[in-house]
Design a protein around this motif. Sequence first.
Motif, PDB file in Angstrom:
ATOM      1  N   GLY A   8       0.806  -1.219   0.000  1.00  0.00           N
ATOM      2  CA  GLY A   8       0.000   0.000   0.000  1.00  0.00           C
ATOM      3  C   GLY A   8       0.837   1.266   0.000  1.00  0.00           C
ATOM      4  N   ALA A   9       1.993   1.236  -0.683  1.00  0.00           N
ATOM      5  CA  ALA A   9       2.860   2.428  -0.709  1.00  0.00           C
ATOM      6  C   ALA A   9       2.228   3.568  -1.522  1.00  0.00           C
ATOM      7  N   SER A  10       1.239   3.259  -2.338  1.00  0.00           N
ATOM      8  CA  SER A  10       0.524   4.312  -3.065  1.00  0.00           C
ATOM      9  C   SER A  10      -0.582   4.926  -2.209  1.00  0.00           C
ATOM     10  N   SER A  33      -3.654   0.097  -8.208  1.00  0.00           N
ATOM     11  CA  SER A  33      -4.250   0.854  -9.315  1.00  0.00           C
ATOM     12  C   SER A  33      -3.640   2.243  -9.500  1.00  0.00           C
ATOM     13  N   HIS A  34      -2.876   2.732  -8.520  1.00  0.00           N
ATOM     14  CA  HIS A  34      -2.278   4.069  -8.631  1.00  0.00           C
ATOM     15  C   HIS A  34      -0.758   3.954  -8.743  1.00  0.00           C
ATOM     16  N   ALA A  35      -0.275   3.934  -9.989  1.00  0.00           N
ATOM     17  CA  ALA A  35       1.180   3.825 -10.203  1.00  0.00           C
ATOM     18  C   ALA A  35       1.859   5.099  -9.709  1.00  0.00           C
ATOM     19  N   VAL A  46       1.181  -4.946  -7.702  1.00  0.00           N
ATOM     20  CA  VAL A  46       0.703  -6.273  -7.306  1.00  0.00           C
ATOM     21  C   VAL A  46      -0.738  -6.208  -6.821  1.00  0.00           C
ATOM     22  N   ASN A  47      -1.500  -7.210  -7.249  1.00  0.00           N
ATOM     23  CA  ASN A  47      -2.837  -7.375  -6.689  1.00  0.00           C
ATOM     24  C   ASN A  47      -2.699  -8.369  -5.535  1.00  0.00           C
ATOM     25  N   LEU A  48      -2.769  -7.859  -4.331  1.00  0.00           N
ATOM     26  CA  LEU A  48      -2.499  -8.699  -3.154  1.00  0.00           C
ATOM     27  C   LEU A  48      -3.582  -9.739  -2.918  1.00  0.00           C
ATOM     28  N   HIS A  68       2.173  -4.117   6.525  1.00  0.00           N
ATOM     29  CA  HIS A  68       1.013  -4.318   5.640  1.00  0.00           C
ATOM     30  C   HIS A  68      -0.025  -3.225   5.886  1.00  0.00           C
ATOM     31  N   THR A  69      -0.074  -2.257   4.967  1.00  0.00           N
ATOM     32  CA  THR A  69      -1.078  -1.178   5.103  1.00  0.00           C
ATOM     33  C   THR A  69      -2.164  -1.268   4.036  1.00  0.00           C
ATOM     34  N   ALA A  70      -1.949  -2.049   2.968  1.00  0.00           N
ATOM     35  CA  ALA A  70      -2.914  -2.058   1.858  1.00  0.00           C
ATOM     36  C   ALA A  70      -4.280  -2.506   2.358  1.00  0.00           C
ATOM     37  N   LYS A  87     -11.809  -9.550   0.493  1.00  0.00           N
ATOM     38  CA  LYS A  87     -10.645 -10.211  -0.146  1.00  0.00           C
ATOM     39  C   LYS A  87      -9.331  -9.513   0.221  1.00  0.00           C
ATOM     40  N   ILE A  88      -9.310  -8.197   0.194  1.00  0.00           N
ATOM     41  CA  ILE A  88      -8.063  -7.496   0.520  1.00  0.00           C
ATOM     42  C   ILE A  88      -7.949  -7.278   2.035  1.00  0.00           C
ATOM     43  N   ASN A  89      -9.073  -6.917   2.680  1.00  0.00           N
ATOM     44  CA  ASN A  89      -8.981  -6.554   4.105  1.00  0.00           C
ATOM     45  C   ASN A  89      -8.766  -7.759   5.018  1.00  0.00           C
ATOM     46  N   SER A 111      -4.462  -2.095  11.685  1.00  0.00           N
ATOM     47  CA  SER A 111      -5.885  -2.228  11.987  1.00  0.00           C
ATOM     48  C   SER A 111      -6.432  -0.824  12.270  1.00  0.00           C
ATOM     49  N   THR A 112      -7.510  -0.728  12.990  1.00  0.00           N
ATOM     50  CA  THR A 112      -8.191   0.555  13.124  1.00  0.00           C
ATOM     51  C   THR A 112      -8.851   0.718  14.496  1.00  0.00           C
ATOM     52  N   ASP A 113      -9.070   1.981  14.873  1.00  0.00           N
ATOM     53  CA  ASP A 113      -9.852   2.268  16.085  1.00  0.00           C
ATOM     54  C   ASP A 113     -11.326   1.882  15.884  1.00  0.00           C
ATOM     55  N   LEU A 160      -7.579   7.956  13.362  1.00  0.00           N
ATOM     56  CA  LEU A 160      -7.783   8.842  12.213  1.00  0.00           C
ATOM     57  C   LEU A 160      -6.453   9.547  11.922  1.00  0.00           C
ATOM     58  N   MET A 161      -6.057   9.563  10.633  1.00  0.00           N
ATOM     59  CA  MET A 161      -4.755  10.161  10.306  1.00  0.00           C
ATOM     60  C   MET A 161      -4.908  11.362   9.370  1.00  0.00           C
ATOM     61  N   PHE A 162      -3.987  12.306   9.501  1.00  0.00           N
ATOM     62  CA  PHE A 162      -4.016  13.510   8.665  1.00  0.00           C
ATOM     63  C   PHE A 162      -2.590  13.860   8.270  1.00  0.00           C
ATOM     64  N   THR A 168      -0.455  10.237  -4.746  1.00  0.00           N
ATOM     65  CA  THR A 168      -1.636   9.444  -5.116  1.00  0.00           C
ATOM     66  C   THR A 168      -2.693   9.328  -4.021  1.00  0.00           C
ATOM     67  N   ALA A 169      -2.510  10.027  -2.907  1.00  0.00           N
ATOM     68  CA  ALA A 169      -3.512   9.907  -1.830  1.00  0.00           C
ATOM     69  C   ALA A 169      -3.557  11.165  -0.973  1.00  0.00           C
ATOM     70  N   ASN A 170      -4.741  11.460  -0.464  1.00  0.00           N
ATOM     71  CA  ASN A 170      -4.930  12.578   0.451  1.00  0.00           C
ATOM     72  C   ASN A 170      -5.419  12.077   1.794  1.00  0.00           C
TER      73      ASN A 170
HETATM   74  N1  LIG Z   1      -6.467   6.774   6.942  1.00  0.00           N
HETATM   75  C1  LIG Z   1      -6.911   6.621   8.167  1.00  0.00           C
HETATM   76  O1  LIG Z   1      -7.323   7.595   8.824  1.00  0.00           O
HETATM   77  C2  LIG Z   1      -6.901   5.239   8.804  1.00  0.00           C
HETATM   78  C3  LIG Z   1      -7.382   5.093  10.112  1.00  0.00           C
HETATM   79  C4  LIG Z   1      -7.310   3.842  10.729  1.00  0.00           C
HETATM   80  C5  LIG Z   1      -6.774   2.761  10.051  1.00  0.00           C
HETATM   81  N2  LIG Z   1      -6.337   2.920   8.755  1.00  0.00           N
HETATM   82  C6  LIG Z   1      -5.760   1.762   8.077  1.00  0.00           C
HETATM   83  O2  LIG Z   1      -4.415   2.108   7.730  1.00  0.00           O
HETATM   84  C7  LIG Z   1      -4.078   1.535   6.471  1.00  0.00           C
HETATM   85  C8  LIG Z   1      -3.632   2.614   5.511  1.00  0.00           C
HETATM   86  O3  LIG Z   1      -4.689   3.536   5.324  1.00  0.00           O
HETATM   87  P1  LIG Z   1      -4.606   4.625   4.169  1.00  0.00           P
HETATM   88  O4  LIG Z   1      -5.506   5.721   4.540  1.00  0.00           O
HETATM   89  O5  LIG Z   1      -3.186   4.881   3.858  1.00  0.00           O
HETATM   90  O6  LIG Z   1      -5.262   3.822   2.953  1.00  0.00           O
HETATM   91  P2  LIG Z   1      -5.403   4.304   1.441  1.00  0.00           P
HETATM   92  O7  LIG Z   1      -4.839   5.659   1.244  1.00  0.00           O
HETATM   93  O8  LIG Z   1      -6.835   4.052   1.086  1.00  0.00           O
HETATM   94  O9  LIG Z   1      -4.472   3.270   0.644  1.00  0.00           O
HETATM   95  C9  LIG Z   1      -4.847   1.956   0.473  1.00  0.00           C
HETATM   96  C10 LIG Z   1      -3.730   1.214  -0.234  1.00  0.00           C
HETATM   97  O10 LIG Z   1      -4.146  -0.152  -0.439  1.00  0.00           O
HETATM   98  C11 LIG Z   1      -3.828  -0.521  -1.772  1.00  0.00           C
HETATM   99  N3  LIG Z   1      -4.721  -1.603  -2.231  1.00  0.00           N
HETATM  100  C12 LIG Z   1      -6.073  -1.641  -2.197  1.00  0.00           C
HETATM  101  N4  LIG Z   1      -6.508  -2.795  -2.752  1.00  0.00           N
HETATM  102  C13 LIG Z   1      -5.405  -3.499  -3.138  1.00  0.00           C
HETATM  103  C14 LIG Z   1      -5.185  -4.760  -3.759  1.00  0.00           C
HETATM  104  N5  LIG Z   1      -6.194  -5.567  -4.127  1.00  0.00           N
HETATM  105  N6  LIG Z   1      -3.905  -5.152  -4.005  1.00  0.00           N
HETATM  106  C15 LIG Z   1      -2.863  -4.355  -3.668  1.00  0.00           C
HETATM  107  N7  LIG Z   1      -3.001  -3.164  -3.055  1.00  0.00           N
HETATM  108  C16 LIG Z   1      -4.270  -2.734  -2.803  1.00  0.00           C
HETATM  109  C17 LIG Z   1      -4.016   0.759  -2.568  1.00  0.00           C
HETATM  110  O11 LIG Z   1      -3.349   0.657  -3.817  1.00  0.00           O
HETATM  111  P3  LIG Z   1      -3.812   1.546  -5.104  1.00  0.00           P
HETATM  112  O12 LIG Z   1      -4.300   2.864  -4.575  1.00  0.00           O
HETATM  113  O13 LIG Z   1      -2.563   1.652  -5.920  1.00  0.00           O
HETATM  114  O14 LIG Z   1      -4.898   0.757  -5.759  1.00  0.00           O
HETATM  115  C18 LIG Z   1      -3.384   1.772  -1.636  1.00  0.00           C
HETATM  116  O15 LIG Z   1      -1.971   1.746  -1.783  1.00  0.00           O
HETATM  117  C19 LIG Z   1      -5.280   0.752   6.018  1.00  0.00           C
HETATM  118  O16 LIG Z   1      -5.119  -0.591   6.400  1.00  0.00           O
HETATM  119  C20 LIG Z   1      -6.433   1.386   6.771  1.00  0.00           C
HETATM  120  O17 LIG Z   1      -7.480   0.476   6.951  1.00  0.00           O
HETATM  121  C21 LIG Z   1      -6.386   4.128   8.120  1.00  0.00           C
END
Ligand SMILES: NC(=O)c1ccc[n+]([C@@H]2O[C@H](COP(=O)([O-])OP(=O)(O)OC[C@H]3O[C@@H](n4cnc5c(N)ncnc54)[C@H](OP(=O)(O)O)[C@@H]3O)[C@@H](O)[C@H]2O)c1
Length: 291
Positions: A8-10, A33-35, A46-48, A68-70, A87-89, A111-113, A160-162, A168-170
């Motif tokens: 999930g580096a994107s 999906s986001h190169a 990779v499709n995980l 593992h963040t994807a 499937k992914i989660n 994981s998450t709150d 919650l993160m900011f 590729t992400a906000n």
């Molecule tokens: N953001 C928050 O406030 C928050 C809070 C609590 C927990 N979390 C957890 O922290 C983690 C990171 O969150 P985030 O906000 O950084 O998520 P995000 O911006 O939505 O990014 C999700 C990542 O998962 C990848 N992904 C999705 N489906 C995939 C698949 N089938 N195969 C491979 N990669 C896949 C995406 O790749 P593409 O975009 O390239 O498709 C993207 O890199 C997640 O596990 C989330 O549940 C986030």
Amino acid sequence: MKKLLITGASGFLGWHICQLAKKEWEVYGTYFSHALEIPDVKMLKVNLTEFVELKDIFNKINPTAVIHTAALSQPNFCQNHPEESYKINVTASCNIAGLCADYKIPCAFTSTDLVFNGLNAPYKETDTVCPVNIYGEQKVQAELGMLARYPHTAVCRMPLMFGTGTPTANSFMQPFIETLKAGKELNLFIDEFRTPASGTTAAKGLLLALEKVQGLIHLGGKERISRYDFGQLLVEVFQISDAKIKGCYQKDVKMAAPRPADVSLNSSKAFALGYKPLSIKEELAALVNRL
Ligand SMILES: NC(=O)c1ccc[n+]([C@@H]2O[C@H](COP(=O)([O-])OP(=O)(O)OC[C@H]3O[C@@H](n4cnc5c(N)ncnc54)[C@H](OP(=O)(O)O)[C@@H]3O)[C@@H](O)[C@H]2O)c1
């Protein structure tokens, strides 16, 4: 050099981890999906959810550790697409834990709150989970499945993160700022509380957990705050003039996924290990000119 695989580096968090980790690790980041390119990070598409593809990257890289963040991380999307998100989660997360067990390497999972129902905050690691939406349920299933396959997994419950937008992400902050700067009214909950942390702080916590934690750990921020008060701080620190923020209640906004009221995390276990989030105001001040 030690090799770190970051799934999930994107994504928002994955990108922030890459920025810090590349100072000490040879970093491999995945996207789907986001190169994107990240300097000094080897990116792999990779499709995980395809086990053959997942196994293949482990074989190719032979990682020393995995974060593992994807995920499909939007609760409303998961509520409407439970099978796709499972499937992914869940499945992919359990497979990653299984591979880390086979390779005998450290594994940290995000994981998450939202595994909690929001009625008994602040939550400690020993508190009983009780998710109110499908996303939260899937994360609980992933936590249990990963720990069953590989008890050494560091299961990190993220708040919650900011922070800075990535190529590729906000985070949720960017649309807030756009709305306010456009002079539009921003409605924010006065009855929803979280313990937010910046992406950089959360990334530091994950790297620490990778090294020091097995089992559950909460990586919440330093302070509990409502969405409304977060918005007020944002306006103050970013000096947004004539901002129109209006308080509203959770019940006023209909969404696919139910939202818990207060999932503030008690992260004292992580603080004792050296995890040191700043106050929200300090975290925001560090982001001025970097969005
Ligand atoms: N953001 C928050 O406030 C928050 C809070 C609590 C927990 N979390 C957890 O922290 C983690 C990171 O969150 P985030 O906000 O950084 O998520 P995000 O911006 O939505 O990014 C999700 C990542 O998962 C990848 N992904 C999705 N489906 C995939 C698949 N089938 N195969 C491979 N990669 C896949 C995406 O790749 P593409 O975009 O390239 O498709 C993207 O890199 C997640 O596990 C989330 O549940 C986030």
